[in-house]
Design a protein around this motif. Structure first.
Motif, PDB file in Angstrom:
ATOM      1  N   ASN A 118       0.669  -1.282  -0.138  1.00 34.07           N
ATOM      2  CA  ASN A 118       0.096   0.098  -0.132  1.00 34.07           C
ATOM      3  C   ASN A 118       0.865   1.345  -0.069  1.00 34.07           C
ATOM      4  O   ASN A 118       0.318   2.416   0.165  1.00 34.07           O
ATOM      5  CB  ASN A 118      -0.852   0.035   1.131  1.00 34.07           C
ATOM      6  N   THR A 119       2.285   1.212  -0.030  1.00 32.78           N
ATOM      7  CA  THR A 119       3.075   2.409  -0.293  1.00 32.78           C
ATOM      8  C   THR A 119       3.125   2.780  -1.664  1.00 32.78           C
ATOM      9  O   THR A 119       2.854   2.396  -2.661  1.00 32.78           O
ATOM     10  CB  THR A 119       4.604   1.686   0.570  1.00 32.78           C
ATOM     11  N   LYS A 120       3.676   4.351  -1.577  1.00 33.16           N
ATOM     12  CA  LYS A 120       3.866   4.691  -2.710  1.00 33.16           C
ATOM     13  C   LYS A 120       4.943   4.212  -3.595  1.00 33.16           C
ATOM     14  O   LYS A 120       4.748   4.187  -4.952  1.00 33.16           O
ATOM     15  CB  LYS A 120       4.218   6.297  -2.702  1.00 33.16           C
ATOM     16  N   SER A 121       5.976   3.753  -3.063  1.00 36.31           N
ATOM     17  CA  SER A 121       7.051   3.119  -3.761  1.00 36.31           C
ATOM     18  C   SER A 121       6.751   1.758  -4.477  1.00 36.31           C
ATOM     19  O   SER A 121       7.268   1.587  -5.592  1.00 36.31           O
ATOM     20  CB  SER A 121       8.386   2.998  -2.845  1.00 36.31           C
ATOM     21  N   TRP A 122       5.692   0.994  -3.754  1.00 38.14           N
ATOM     22  CA  TRP A 122       5.143  -0.038  -4.136  1.00 38.14           C
ATOM     23  C   TRP A 122       4.510  -0.005  -5.601  1.00 38.14           C
ATOM     24  O   TRP A 122       4.555  -0.604  -6.676  1.00 38.14           O
ATOM     25  CB  TRP A 122       4.479  -1.107  -3.311  1.00 38.14           C
ATOM     26  N   LYS A 123       3.617   1.051  -5.514  1.00 34.83           N
ATOM     27  CA  LYS A 123       2.666   1.536  -6.564  1.00 34.83           C
ATOM     28  C   LYS A 123       3.559   2.072  -7.742  1.00 34.83           C
ATOM     29  O   LYS A 123       3.227   1.487  -8.763  1.00 34.83           O
ATOM     30  CB  LYS A 123       1.708   2.474  -6.073  1.00 34.83           C
ATOM     31  N   LYS A 124       4.534   2.684  -7.566  1.00 31.57           N
ATOM     32  CA  LYS A 124       5.205   2.927  -8.665  1.00 31.57           C
ATOM     33  C   LYS A 124       6.039   1.711  -9.218  1.00 31.57           C
ATOM     34  O   LYS A 124       6.219   1.867 -10.526  1.00 31.57           O
ATOM     35  CB  LYS A 124       6.489   4.034  -8.091  1.00 31.57           C
ATOM     36  N   LEU A 125       6.565   0.783  -8.391  1.00 34.14           N
ATOM     37  CA  LEU A 125       7.198  -0.344  -9.009  1.00 34.14           C
ATOM     38  C   LEU A 125       6.078  -0.982 -10.042  1.00 34.14           C
ATOM     39  O   LEU A 125       6.403  -1.444 -10.923  1.00 34.14           O
ATOM     40  CB  LEU A 125       7.616  -1.176  -7.790  1.00 34.14           C
ATOM     41  N   HIS A 126       4.823  -1.276  -9.228  1.00 33.48           N
ATOM     42  CA  HIS A 126       3.782  -1.793 -10.124  1.00 33.48           C
ATOM     43  C   HIS A 126       3.624  -1.300 -11.522  1.00 33.48           C
ATOM     44  O   HIS A 126       3.332  -1.846 -12.417  1.00 33.48           O
ATOM     45  CB  HIS A 126       2.546  -1.609  -9.257  1.00 33.48           C
ATOM     46  N   ARG A 127       3.714   0.242 -11.359  1.00 35.08           N
ATOM     47  CA  ARG A 127       3.587   1.034 -12.600  1.00 35.08           C
ATOM     48  C   ARG A 127       4.556   0.676 -13.550  1.00 35.08           C
ATOM     49  O   ARG A 127       4.345   0.497 -14.847  1.00 35.08           O
ATOM     50  CB  ARG A 127       3.361   2.508 -12.672  1.00 35.08           C
ATOM     51  N   ASN A 128       5.879   0.479 -13.213  1.00 30.92           N
ATOM     52  CA  ASN A 128       6.962   0.399 -13.932  1.00 30.92           C
ATOM     53  C   ASN A 128       7.250  -1.271 -14.453  1.00 30.92           C
ATOM     54  O   ASN A 128       8.294  -1.243 -15.188  1.00 30.92           O
ATOM     55  CB  ASN A 128       8.054   1.020 -13.375  1.00 30.92           C
ATOM     56  N   LYS A 129       6.356  -2.070 -13.948  1.00 33.43           N
ATOM     57  CA  LYS A 129       6.945  -3.505 -14.153  1.00 33.43           C
ATOM     58  C   LYS A 129       6.909  -3.818 -15.527  1.00 33.43           C
ATOM     59  O   LYS A 129       7.996  -4.589 -15.727  1.00 33.43           O
ATOM     60  CB  LYS A 129       5.887  -4.333 -13.449  1.00 33.43           C
ATOM     61  N   GLU A 130       6.171  -3.558 -16.275  1.00 36.09           N
ATOM     62  CA  GLU A 130       6.227  -3.991 -17.631  1.00 36.09           C
ATOM     63  C   GLU A 130       7.268  -3.086 -18.490  1.00 36.09           C
ATOM     64  O   GLU A 130       8.083  -3.846 -19.367  1.00 36.09           O
ATOM     65  CB  GLU A 130       4.704  -3.570 -18.372  1.00 36.09           C
ATOM     66  N   LYS A 131       7.666  -1.820 -18.180  1.00 35.21           N
ATOM     67  CA  LYS A 131       8.533  -1.380 -18.794  1.00 35.21           C
ATOM     68  C   LYS A 131      10.110  -2.018 -18.375  1.00 35.21           C
ATOM     69  O   LYS A 131      10.911  -2.257 -19.355  1.00 35.21           O
ATOM     70  CB  LYS A 131       8.800   0.050 -18.478  1.00 35.21           C
ATOM     71  N   TYR A 132      10.130  -2.247 -17.040  1.00 38.97           N
ATOM     72  CA  TYR A 132      11.242  -2.772 -16.738  1.00 38.97           C
ATOM     73  C   TYR A 132      11.442  -4.391 -17.259  1.00 38.97           C
ATOM     74  O   TYR A 132      12.531  -4.840 -17.542  1.00 38.97           O
ATOM     75  CB  TYR A 132      11.388  -3.214 -15.054  1.00 38.97           C
ATOM     76  N   ALA A 133      10.492  -5.061 -17.396  1.00 36.21           N
ATOM     77  CA  ALA A 133      10.487  -6.400 -18.062  1.00 36.21           C
ATOM     78  C   ALA A 133      10.976  -6.163 -19.504  1.00 36.21           C
ATOM     79  O   ALA A 133      11.784  -6.925 -19.964  1.00 36.21           O
ATOM     80  CB  ALA A 133       9.105  -7.265 -17.889  1.00 36.21           C
ATOM     81  N   LYS A 134      10.281  -5.520 -20.091  1.00 39.11           N
ATOM     82  CA  LYS A 134      10.859  -5.087 -21.765  1.00 39.11           C
ATOM     83  C   LYS A 134      12.293  -4.679 -21.735  1.00 39.11           C
ATOM     84  O   LYS A 134      13.010  -5.328 -22.738  1.00 39.11           O
ATOM     85  CB  LYS A 134       9.869  -4.212 -22.241  1.00 39.11           C
ATOM     86  N   ASN A 135      12.795  -3.699 -21.008  1.00 44.16           N
ATOM     87  CA  ASN A 135      14.182  -3.404 -20.972  1.00 44.16           C
ATOM     88  C   ASN A 135      14.999  -4.751 -20.687  1.00 44.16           C
ATOM     89  O   ASN A 135      16.229  -4.695 -21.085  1.00 44.16           O
ATOM     90  CB  ASN A 135      14.273  -2.194 -20.168  1.00 44.16           C
TER      91      ASN A 135
END
Length: 310
Positions: A118-135
């Protein structure tokens, strides 16, 4: 004749390697490995504060590795979670997803990390997960993975159904030439810690080739030892490789220098009183730690099997 030609090629490759600049900015042997082994010991014994402190010290000395069987960022993420440091926990989870291609959903479904989602940092990681996987996938050298996979197949083909010594000589010589060129080109010994190699989830190829070190012949050991030791010192190769090479070529004698094999009696180890000193000098953990980890996982597998039987 083939072996003679291979030796000539090896000489030319060695000459090329002399020109390669080696970065020795970090000394993992003296400033990292032993701290991490101690941290792993404390972690397995559930002393998360000690494990955290030791790993943070190691991280100050050298950039974190993600060693097979230890997984430093993962341990730090867990310890930070247990110590109520959610932002820091997500920071290390982000390293796993971004730099090592870990599956975000497997982390999300891990009960250890439920309380930090429920933290902001987790939600940011969640948003970036597909970008990270692609990169991450874009960094993988799939031709290298295929080559490593084939090298391992070739290595085992002359050993699985009986040992063919003559064929093994040729296969091992070819593989060592290929391996040396990879070391020169990439400045690492292939392993999952490096993006170009990729992890087990990338495709169906298996790029794990540490077994090849066990098949280096004694006549080539003096050539490979300084190469491996330099890579280990700079965090560019698994610390176990030097010990594996040294003890594997001593199998015919039955007396070893580094005690990498389980259940070897003291009498079968050269200068047993200085064994740990030798191990530490090449980046290996103490024998006590090695035995502890082996027994720990042996007990864990035993409990797991017993639970499944009931």
């Amino acid at each position: 004749m083939k072996i003679k030609i291979l030796l000539l090629v090896l000489v030319s490759v060695v000459g090329f390697s002399q020109k390669k600049k080696i970065n020795q900015e970090y000394d993992y042997i003296n400033n990292y490995y032993q701290l991490v082994y101690q941290a792993h010991f404390e972690y397995l014994n559930k002393d998360y504060q000690k494990a955290y402190d030791l790993l943070k010290t190691a991280e100050k000395n050298c950039p974190l590795l993600n060693q097979t069987g230890i997984y430093e960022p993962r341990i730090l993420a867990e310890c930070a979670t247990f110590l109520n440091k959610p932002k820091e926990a997500v920071y290390y989870l982000e390293i796993l997803v971004r730099d090592y291609g870990y599956n975000f959903n497997s982390i999300k479904n891990d009960s250890i990390f439920l309380n930090i989602q429920n933290t902001k940092s987790w939600k940011k990681l969640h948003r970036n997960k597909e970008k990270y996987a692609k990169n991450y996938i874009e960094k993988v050298d799939f031709n290298l993975r295929k080559e490593l996979h084939q090298m391992k197949i070739d290595d085992q083909s002359v050993r699985t159904n009986g040992y063919d010594e003559e064929k093994a000589k040729v296969v091992d010589s070819v593989n060592q030439l290929k391996l040396y060129k990879i070391v020169v080109d990439y400045d690492f010994f292939p392993g999952h810690s490096f993006n170009q190699v990729g992890n087990y989830n990338v495709d169906n190829y298996d790029p794990e080739i540490s077994v090849l070190v066990m098949h280096i012949r004694s006549s080539k050991a003096d050539f490979w030892k300084p190469i491996l030791l330099d890579l280990i010192k700079r965090g560019r190769a698994s610390a176990k490789l030097y010990g594996n090479l040294s003890d594997s070529i001593l199998r015919s004698n039955g007396v070893f220098d580094y005690g990498i094999y389980q259940n070897i009696e003291k009498e079968k180890i050269n200068d047993y009183g200085n064994l740990d000193k030798r191990r530490i000098a090449v980046g290996l953990p103490t024998l006590a730690y090695q035995n502890f980890v082996y027994e720990y996982w042996e007990n864990m597998f035993k409990k797991y099997n017993e639970q499944n039987e009931n």
